[in-house]
Design a protein around this motif. Structure first.
Motif, PDB file in Angstrom:
ATOM      1  N   MET A   1       0.847  -1.183   0.000  1.00  0.00           N
ATOM      2  CA  MET A   1       0.000   0.000   0.000  1.00  0.00           C
ATOM      3  C   MET A   1       0.890   1.243   0.000  1.00  0.00           C
ATOM      4  SD  MET A   1      -2.693   1.305   2.891  1.00  0.00           S
ATOM      5  CE  MET A   1      -4.231   1.074   2.069  1.00  0.00           C
ATOM      6  N   PRO A   2       0.563   2.218  -0.843  1.00  0.00           N
ATOM      7  CA  PRO A   2       1.368   3.448  -0.873  1.00  0.00           C
ATOM      8  C   PRO A   2       1.271   4.196   0.457  1.00  0.00           C
ATOM      9  CG  PRO A   2       0.001   3.269  -2.835  1.00  0.00           C
ATOM     10  CD  PRO A   2      -0.435   2.190  -1.888  1.00  0.00           C
ATOM     11  N   SER A   3       2.276   4.995   0.735  1.00  0.00           N
ATOM     12  CA  SER A   3       2.332   5.767   1.975  1.00  0.00           C
ATOM     13  C   SER A   3       1.409   6.972   1.906  1.00  0.00           C
ATOM     14  CB  SER A   3       3.760   6.247   2.212  1.00  0.00           C
ATOM     15  OG  SER A   3       4.631   5.154   2.309  1.00  0.00           O
ATOM     16  N   LYS A   4       0.884   7.367   3.069  1.00  0.00           N
ATOM     17  CA  LYS A   4       0.007   8.534   3.156  1.00  0.00           C
ATOM     18  C   LYS A   4       0.810   9.795   2.876  1.00  0.00           C
ATOM     19  CE  LYS A   4      -3.430  11.014   5.651  1.00  0.00           C
ATOM     20  NZ  LYS A   4      -3.386  12.118   4.786  1.00  0.00           N
ATOM     21  N   LEU A   5       0.131  10.730   2.284  1.00  0.00           N
ATOM     22  CA  LEU A   5       0.695  12.025   1.978  1.00  0.00           C
ATOM     23  C   LEU A   5       0.194  13.023   3.017  1.00  0.00           C
ATOM     24  CD1 LEU A   5       2.164  13.830  -0.069  1.00  0.00           C
ATOM     25  CD2 LEU A   5       0.046  13.979  -1.316  1.00  0.00           C
ATOM     26  N   THR A   6       1.097  13.761   3.640  1.00  0.00           N
ATOM     27  CA  THR A   6       0.709  14.814   4.569  1.00  0.00           C
ATOM     28  C   THR A   6       0.847  16.136   3.828  1.00  0.00           C
ATOM     29  OG1 THR A   6       1.654  13.492   6.362  1.00  0.00           O
ATOM     30  CG2 THR A   6       1.070  15.760   6.871  1.00  0.00           C
ATOM     31  N   THR A   7      -0.257  16.846   3.663  1.00  0.00           N
ATOM     32  CA  THR A   7      -0.265  18.105   2.920  1.00  0.00           C
ATOM     33  C   THR A   7      -0.092  19.290   3.867  1.00  0.00           C
ATOM     34  OG1 THR A   7      -2.655  18.405   3.090  1.00  0.00           O
ATOM     35  CG2 THR A   7      -1.846  17.100   1.213  1.00  0.00           C
ATOM     36  N   GLY A   8       0.107  20.481   3.286  1.00  0.00           N
ATOM     37  CA  GLY A   8       0.197  21.701   4.081  1.00  0.00           C
ATOM     38  C   GLY A   8      -1.026  21.920   4.960  1.00  0.00           C
ATOM     39  N   PRO A   9      -2.239  21.779   4.409  1.00  0.00           N
ATOM     40  CA  PRO A   9      -3.419  21.925   5.258  1.00  0.00           C
ATOM     41  C   PRO A   9      -3.466  20.897   6.392  1.00  0.00           C
ATOM     42  CG  PRO A   9      -4.024  22.212   2.969  1.00  0.00           C
ATOM     43  CD  PRO A   9      -2.590  21.762   2.982  1.00  0.00           C
ATOM     44  N   ASP A  10      -2.992  19.656   6.112  1.00  0.00           N
ATOM     45  CA  ASP A  10      -2.908  18.649   7.177  1.00  0.00           C
ATOM     46  C   ASP A  10      -1.978  19.144   8.281  1.00  0.00           C
ATOM     47  OD1 ASP A  10      -4.459  16.775   5.718  1.00  0.00           O
ATOM     48  OD2 ASP A  10      -2.671  15.864   4.822  1.00  0.00           O
ATOM     49  N   ARG A  11      -0.855  19.751   7.891  1.00  0.00           N
ATOM     50  CA  ARG A  11       0.129  20.208   8.864  1.00  0.00           C
ATOM     51  C   ARG A  11      -0.422  21.358   9.723  1.00  0.00           C
ATOM     52  NH1 ARG A  11       4.250  17.218   8.022  1.00  0.00           N
ATOM     53  NH2 ARG A  11       4.704  16.437   5.934  1.00  0.00           N
ATOM     54  N   LEU A  12      -1.201  22.235   9.120  1.00  0.00           N
ATOM     55  CA  LEU A  12      -1.835  23.309   9.885  1.00  0.00           C
ATOM     56  C   LEU A  12      -2.779  22.711  10.921  1.00  0.00           C
ATOM     57  CD1 LEU A  12      -2.602  26.223  10.566  1.00  0.00           C
ATOM     58  CD2 LEU A  12      -4.138  26.200   8.603  1.00  0.00           C
ATOM     59  N   GLN A  13      -3.587  21.744  10.519  1.00  0.00           N
ATOM     60  CA  GLN A  13      -4.519  21.099  11.450  1.00  0.00           C
ATOM     61  C   GLN A  13      -3.764  20.375  12.563  1.00  0.00           C
ATOM     62  OE1 GLN A  13      -7.745  21.632  11.452  1.00  0.00           O
ATOM     63  NE2 GLN A  13      -8.014  20.400  13.276  1.00  0.00           N
TER      64      GLN A  13
ATOM     65  N   LYS B   1       6.411  26.424  15.732  1.00  0.00           N
ATOM     66  CA  LYS B   1       4.973  26.448  15.453  1.00  0.00           C
ATOM     67  C   LYS B   1       4.691  26.633  13.966  1.00  0.00           C
ATOM     68  CE  LYS B   1       3.262  28.234  19.843  1.00  0.00           C
ATOM     69  NZ  LYS B   1       2.409  29.288  20.422  1.00  0.00           N
ATOM     70  N   MET B   2       5.668  26.301  13.121  1.00  0.00           N
ATOM     71  CA  MET B   2       5.527  26.476  11.676  1.00  0.00           C
ATOM     72  C   MET B   2       5.273  27.956  11.359  1.00  0.00           C
ATOM     73  SD  MET B   2       3.268  23.013  10.949  1.00  0.00           S
ATOM     74  CE  MET B   2       2.826  23.566   9.326  1.00  0.00           C
ATOM     75  N   THR B   3       5.124  28.274  10.084  1.00  0.00           N
ATOM     76  CA  THR B   3       4.898  29.668   9.696  1.00  0.00           C
ATOM     77  C   THR B   3       3.575  30.177  10.262  1.00  0.00           C
ATOM     78  OG1 THR B   3       3.957  28.969   7.580  1.00  0.00           O
ATOM     79  CG2 THR B   3       6.281  29.573   7.588  1.00  0.00           C
ATOM     80  N   PHE B   4       2.546  29.327  10.232  1.00  0.00           N
ATOM     81  CA  PHE B   4       1.216  29.750  10.690  1.00  0.00           C
ATOM     82  C   PHE B   4       1.246  30.227  12.139  1.00  0.00           C
ATOM     83  CE2 PHE B   4       0.536  26.096   7.785  1.00  0.00           C
ATOM     84  CZ  PHE B   4      -0.081  26.766   6.750  1.00  0.00           C
ATOM     85  N   GLY B   5       1.824  29.410  13.012  1.00  0.00           N
ATOM     86  CA  GLY B   5       1.855  29.734  14.432  1.00  0.00           C
ATOM     87  C   GLY B   5       2.719  30.939  14.739  1.00  0.00           C
ATOM     88  N   LEU B   6       3.852  31.046  14.063  1.00  0.00           N
ATOM     89  CA  LEU B   6       4.744  32.178  14.286  1.00  0.00           C
ATOM     90  C   LEU B   6       4.069  33.488  13.878  1.00  0.00           C
ATOM     91  CD1 LEU B   6       7.559  33.196  15.132  1.00  0.00           C
ATOM     92  CD2 LEU B   6       8.279  32.825  12.750  1.00  0.00           C
TER      93      LEU B   6
END
Length: 171
Positions: A1-13, A94-99
């Motif tokens: 099974m292919p690996s899950k992709l974590t997207t930018g919106p996933d990372r924000l959540q 906190k990534m760009t969003f949190g900063l």
């Protein structure tokens, strides 16, 4: 099974729910950070003049299965005054969003995602460890704050062998 992709919106959540923008087993390499002149695509996305200074951060996300994504974010250049860490090649707790939210009060509240299949540009190929011109999934994300102002434009090239999946509560 292919690996899950974590997207930018996933990372924000993830950042907002767990305090960390990475899934267990993931890591990030910050490739570059600094002020660059906005090309036409970035200028249009951020609503600035072409050639205006914008912050560019490029990073590569990896896990045990290899490269998840090569992600590049552009932010309005004036944010560098409130958050000079954006210009440093190093991880942001906190990534760009949190900063940005912590320093300016501007919280990302709206996003638009565009997904396409594109040939991987030559300068991106080494980071995804595939040949230039290989068709890859590209995701572009636009984020706006509570005042309707753009806070970030991001473009991700997804690693090969990944599955883009989303789960939604429809109630």
């Amino acid at each position: 099974m292919p690996s899950k992709l974590t997207t930018g919106p996933d990372r924000l959540q993830l950042q907002r729910t767990t305090g960390r923008g990475l899934r267990p087993g993931e890591r990030v390499e910050i490739i570059s950070a600094g002020l660059v002149p906005a090309d036409s695509e970035v200028a249009d996305a951020l609503g600035v003049e072409e050639g205006a200074p914008v912050i560019r951060r490029r990073r590569r996300y990896l896990d045990d299965d290899g490269v998840i994504a090569l992600s590049t974010s552009w932010l309005p250049g004036e944010l560098a005054e409130a958050a000079p860490e954006l210009l440093i090649t190093g991880p942001l707790p906190k990534m760009t969003f949190g900063l940005i939210e912590d320093r300016t009060g501007r919280r990302a509240v709206k996003r638009r995602d565009s997904v396409s299949i594109e040939e991987l540009p030559q300068d991106m190929a080494p980071f995804l460890e595939v040949a230039p011109g290989t068709p890859v999934l590209r995701m572009a994300n636009h984020y706006w704050d509570q005042n309707g102002q753009i806070t970030e434009y991001a473009r991700d090239y997804m690693g090969p062998g990944r599955v883009l999946a989303a789960k939604y509560d429809l109630q």
